[in-house]
Design a protein around this motif. Structure first.
Motif, PDB file in Angstrom:
ATOM      1  N   UNK A 107       0.821  -1.207   0.000  1.00 25.90           N
ATOM      2  CA  UNK A 107       0.000   0.000   0.000  1.00 25.90           C
ATOM      3  C   UNK A 107       0.858   1.263   0.000  1.00 25.90           C
ATOM      4  N   UNK A 108       2.037   1.183   0.603  1.00 23.53           N
ATOM      5  CA  UNK A 108       2.956   2.327   0.564  1.00 23.53           C
ATOM      6  C   UNK A 108       3.417   2.586  -0.866  1.00 23.53           C
ATOM      7  N   UNK A 109       3.563   1.513  -1.647  1.00 23.65           N
ATOM      8  CA  UNK A 109       4.054   1.626  -3.020  1.00 23.65           C
ATOM      9  C   UNK A 109       2.933   1.972  -4.016  1.00 23.65           C
ATOM     10  N   UNK A 110       1.707   1.646  -3.657  1.00 22.40           N
ATOM     11  CA  UNK A 110       0.595   1.766  -4.599  1.00 22.40           C
ATOM     12  C   UNK A 110      -0.053   3.152  -4.534  1.00 22.40           C
ATOM     13  N   UNK A 111      -0.298   3.711  -5.714  1.00 26.16           N
ATOM     14  CA  UNK A 111      -1.069   4.948  -5.824  1.00 26.16           C
ATOM     15  C   UNK A 111      -2.462   4.683  -6.398  1.00 26.16           C
ATOM     16  N   UNK A 112      -2.811   3.400  -6.471  1.00 27.75           N
ATOM     17  CA  UNK A 112      -4.076   3.000  -7.085  1.00 27.75           C
ATOM     18  C   UNK A 112      -5.222   3.137  -6.081  1.00 27.75           C
ATOM     19  N   UNK A 113      -6.209   3.913  -6.430  1.00 27.28           N
ATOM     20  CA  UNK A 113      -7.368   4.105  -5.555  1.00 27.28           C
ATOM     21  C   UNK A 113      -8.124   2.804  -5.337  1.00 27.28           C
TER      22      UNK A 113
END
Length: 287
Positions: A47-53
């Motif tokens: 989740x730290x790496x992901x920018x996906x809503x």
């Protein structure tokens, strides 16, 4: 016509296949022998790496709050929610909750995700706008500060200027048509199938497989796995470079089969292993 249930099963199967691949990646310490605590920690890292809503939404639906670094202790108290995912990855149980499956896809970084996106891309139909119209070119220099294209209708240079303007408009039209035509004729691959010694892109809904190919499943396209090629080796094959393996293998009926890269065996589903001197000496040089 593929049903939603069949699509969901394909989604889970693709996640499990990608899991075998990710066990050899940078988060292997979390995935080789997954536990609830390890999966919780891995979820935070993803989740730290992901920018996906969509990833954030899946997390919210499963755990009941929005993910933020400040909520770390709150997530720690919900470690048991990773139990079904742990047993699913270990092959002990199945998963039926779609949002939990989506979190599993996040943990192993399988794409396309979530299931809604996977189902649309792999088995759905996306509309394509086939209309190409150039009705008017109107650029206001004062508002945009960009040079306008003016077609002169009188004067000695009108023919040359007309040709330049028409050519420019034609170039714009052809570029737009070419780009969209590419997407219509050669869309992004959605499914693939193992064919003797390599993968080929196939129609996801193809139900007319014949002969040898029928025994191989049609699976969602995976860019990494699609590069897999079964190779023949001999005692003259270069197996290592700078101490790193150039060849990977998996035993089938007691004998190793060799491949050009890591991944999972297309028939057994087992993770491929880097070749070793022991394997080379036992099965290659001594035969």
């Amino acid at each position: 016509m593929t049903t939603k249930t069949e699509s969901l099963e394909a989604y889970k199967k693709a996640i499990k296949a990608h899991y075998e691949f990710e066990k050899q990646g940078k988060y292997s310490s979390f995935l080789i022998n997954p536990s609830r605590a390890k999966l919780r920690q891995l979820c935070e890292e993803r989740l730290k790496e992901s920018n996906d809503k969509e990833d954030k939404l899946s997390f919210n639906l499963v755990f009941g709050f929005e993910y933020e670094a400040a909520n770390r202790n709150k997530l720690k108290s919900l470690t048991d929610k990773f139990r079904p995912i742990e047993t699913f990855l270990k092959g002990e149980t199945d998963l039926s909750d779609i949002e939990a499956i989506n979190i599993t896809a996040l943990l192993v970084d399988f794409k396309p995700r979530p299931f809604r996106v996977f189902n649309t891309k792999s088995y759905g139909f996306q509309p394509i706008n086939e209309e190409f119209k150039i009705e008017k070119l109107a650029i206001n220099e004062e508002e945009t500060n960009k040079p306008s294209i003016k077609i002169q209708t009188s004067g000695p240079n009108k023919n040359l200027k007309n040709k330049i303007a028409i050519g420019f408009l034609g170039l714009i039209g052809l570029t737009s048509i070419g780009y969209t035509t590419k997407n219509m004729i050669a869309p992004d691959p959605q499914c693939m199938q193992w064919q003797k010694n390599h993968y080929e892109v196939v129609d996801c809904t193809n139900e007319n497989q014949q002969g040898l190919l029928k025994q191989y499943d049609i699976i969602p396209f995976d860019e990494n796995q699609s590069k897999l090629i079964k190779i023949e080796v001999s005692d003259t094959t270069t197996f290592f470079k700078n101490g790193n393996s150039l060849c990977w293998y998996c035993k089938v009926n007691g004998k190793p089969e060799f491949f050009n890269t890591h991944g999972v065996h297309p028939e057994t589903g087992k993770a491929l292993k880097p070749v070793t001197e022991y394997i080379i000496n036992k099965y290659i040089k001594n035969n």
